[in-house]
Design an enzyme around this catalytic site. Structure first.
Site, short mmCIF file in Angstrom:
data_model
loop_
_atom_site.label_atom_id
_atom_site.label_comp_id
_atom_site.label_asym_id
_atom_site.label_seq_id
_atom_site.Cartn_x
_atom_site.Cartn_y
_atom_site.Cartn_z
N PRO A 199 7.82 -1.54 -1.52
CA PRO A 199 6.93 -1.50 -2.68
C PRO A 199 5.46 -1.48 -2.25
CG PRO A 199 7.78 -3.71 -2.38
CD PRO A 199 8.47 -2.85 -1.37
N ASP A 217 2.67 -3.98 1.74
CA ASP A 217 4.04 -4.23 1.29
C ASP A 217 4.01 -5.44 0.37
OD1 ASP A 217 6.69 -4.90 0.96
OD2 ASP A 217 7.22 -4.69 3.08
N HIS A 218 4.31 -5.24 -0.92
CA HIS A 218 4.19 -6.32 -1.90
C HIS A 218 5.24 -7.41 -1.69
CE1 HIS A 218 2.46 -8.19 -5.30
NE2 HIS A 218 2.05 -7.11 -5.91
N ARG A 219 6.25 -7.13 -0.90
CA ARG A 219 7.23 -8.17 -0.60
C ARG A 219 6.63 -9.24 0.31
NH1 ARG A 219 11.83 -4.53 1.98
NH2 ARG A 219 9.94 -3.96 3.14
#
Length: 427
Positions: free
Chosen positions: A228, A399-401
């Site tokens: 993401p 990376d939104h994680r």
């Protein structure tokens, strides 16, 4: 008891590789860390170092022959020990045979004189030249097949007459051979079963995909599909940076680029915001105590991303020298295995091409990449007055994680502070 050395996974996502050159011979004493072989992948040639010590008892893989990852390639043991003492298993004989990548065998029938394939029981001294055979590495055969090139028309310039990548440039491009059906097709069904033939439009040229291009496409498609991404953009005023770089280069024998300052500022920003120095895993987020970052290097047919280690502890001069070294070796296909692995962050700079701003795709398992545009003159407001300043736009892909918006913004703000106050990076 004799120990089997197996083909390592030197390239992410690759199931096979080839020994380009053996750097040892049977009977030779081997130490831990000693270069064992140069291994060829779709992207580069990497040097593989021995992880055990002993005497080389037997080489099981021929140079230039594709070998599956995990298959035996050599046997190492004590002096006087027999290679037969090692439990090679059924895969060993298959490794020693001439293997192919996607079709034809590794040797190509021709009138040239070249090196014969090496069988498992033959010592190095018996690897003699045989007539009517030409030796080409798997990557060369794959490229030749994809480009529709005829290998039988070229005399190789590599060791022993092997056809290498540079030899393909001199070959004429021909139509690629049609695939052979797995089973006979009835005449009545031939029209519907045959693949449609699309006529090329006038003025167009089809360039077949290379192995590297396929690998890049696969990995980046996977990244955009599964990671993401989100993006943060910042404008940096780099007038002081440009002036400092000029002053440094006037007094230093090692010339420092703007990109070297960018790498140093990025590493310093991770020191300021250490929580951002992390990667995503299946069960946990891994945080790092050192800043290992990749530098995108354009090479023939694509790009590679070798990793600089502990950038936060390097001086600008050390960064400049190390970047120049890995870039030169990347273009020469001489990167080592460990130099292509790891890292949590990457920098991609297209400013030298006149690019003002762009967004880069994250290279997993890394969690972020900084896209750097060119430094350019623009109108800026200073103390309420309009002036001309030098602006460099950077875009952080995250990376939104791993990185929430606030954390990514903190890191980017730290980077801007560092790059706009460059003197602090010299002390």
């Amino acid at each position: 008891m004799a120990t089997i050395i197996r083909m390592p996974a030197v390239s992410a996502g690759s199931d096979e590789a080839a020994i380009q050159t053996w750097l040892v011979a049977p009977g030779q004493t081997l130490t831990v860390g000693q270069p064992l072989a140069e291994i060829e992948t779709e992207k580069a040639v990497v040097e593989y170092a021995a992880e055990i010590e002993g005497t080389v008892l037997k080489l099981l893989a021929a140079e230039g022959v594709a070998v599956n990852v995990g298959d035996p390639i050599a046997v190492v043991g004590a002096q006087g020990e027999s290679a037969d003492d090692a439990e090679l298993g059924p895969a060993a004989s298959a490794v020693a045979e001439t293997q192919a990548v996607d079709g034809p065998p590794v040797v190509v029938e021709t009138q040239a004189v070249d090196v014969a394939p090496v069988v498992a029981d033959a010592p190095v001294s018996e690897r003699v030249a045989t007539p009517s055979r030409q030796f080409a590495s798997p990557i060369v055969r794959r490229l030749a097949k994809e480009r529709g090139l005829d290998l039988t028309t070229v005399v190789g310039s590599g060791p022993g007459g092997r056809v290498v990548r540079r030899d393909l440039d001199s070959l004429p491009t021909t139509a690629a051979a049609a695939p052979i059906p797995a089973a006979p097709v009835p005449a009545s069904a031939a029209a519907s079963a045959a693949a449609p033939v699309v006529a090329a439009r006038a003025g167009t040229v089809e360039v077949p995909h290379t192995g590297m291009r396929r690998a890049i496409a696969r990995r980046l498609t996977e990244s955009k599909s599964t990671v993401p991404h989100f993006y943060l953009v910042a404008d940096c005023q780099v007038d002081r940076l440009v002036a400092l770089r000029k002053e440094v280069n006037e007094s230093s024998p090692v010339k420092v680029s703007l990109n070297d300052f960018v790498l140093k500022a990025a590493a310093a920003a991770f020191v300021d915001v250490p929580e951002a120095n992390a990667t995503w895993g299946e069960t946990a987020v891994t945080r790092y105590s050192t800043v290992d970052m990749s530098v995108a290097v354009a090479i023939d047919g694509g790009l590679v991303t070798p990793v600089l280690r502990s950038v936060e502890s390097q001086t600008l001069t050390e960064i400049a020298l190390n970047v120049a070294d890995i870039a030169q070796r990347a273009r020469a296909g001489q990167l080592k295995q460990h130099e292509l692995e790891g890292g949590s962050f990457a920098v991609s700079n297209l400013g030298m091409y006149g690019v003002t701003e762009f967004s880069a795709i994250i290279n997993p398992p890394q969690s972020a990449i900084l896209a750097v545009g060119r430094a350019r003159p623009e109108a800026v407001v200073v103390d309420g007055a309009l002036e001309v300043g030098t602006i460099m736009t950077v875009t952080l892909s995250a990376d939104h994680r791993v990185l929430d918006g606030a954390l990514a913004a903190q890191w980017l703000a730290a980077f801007v502070r560092r790059i706009e106050s460059p003197l602090g990076m010299l002390v």
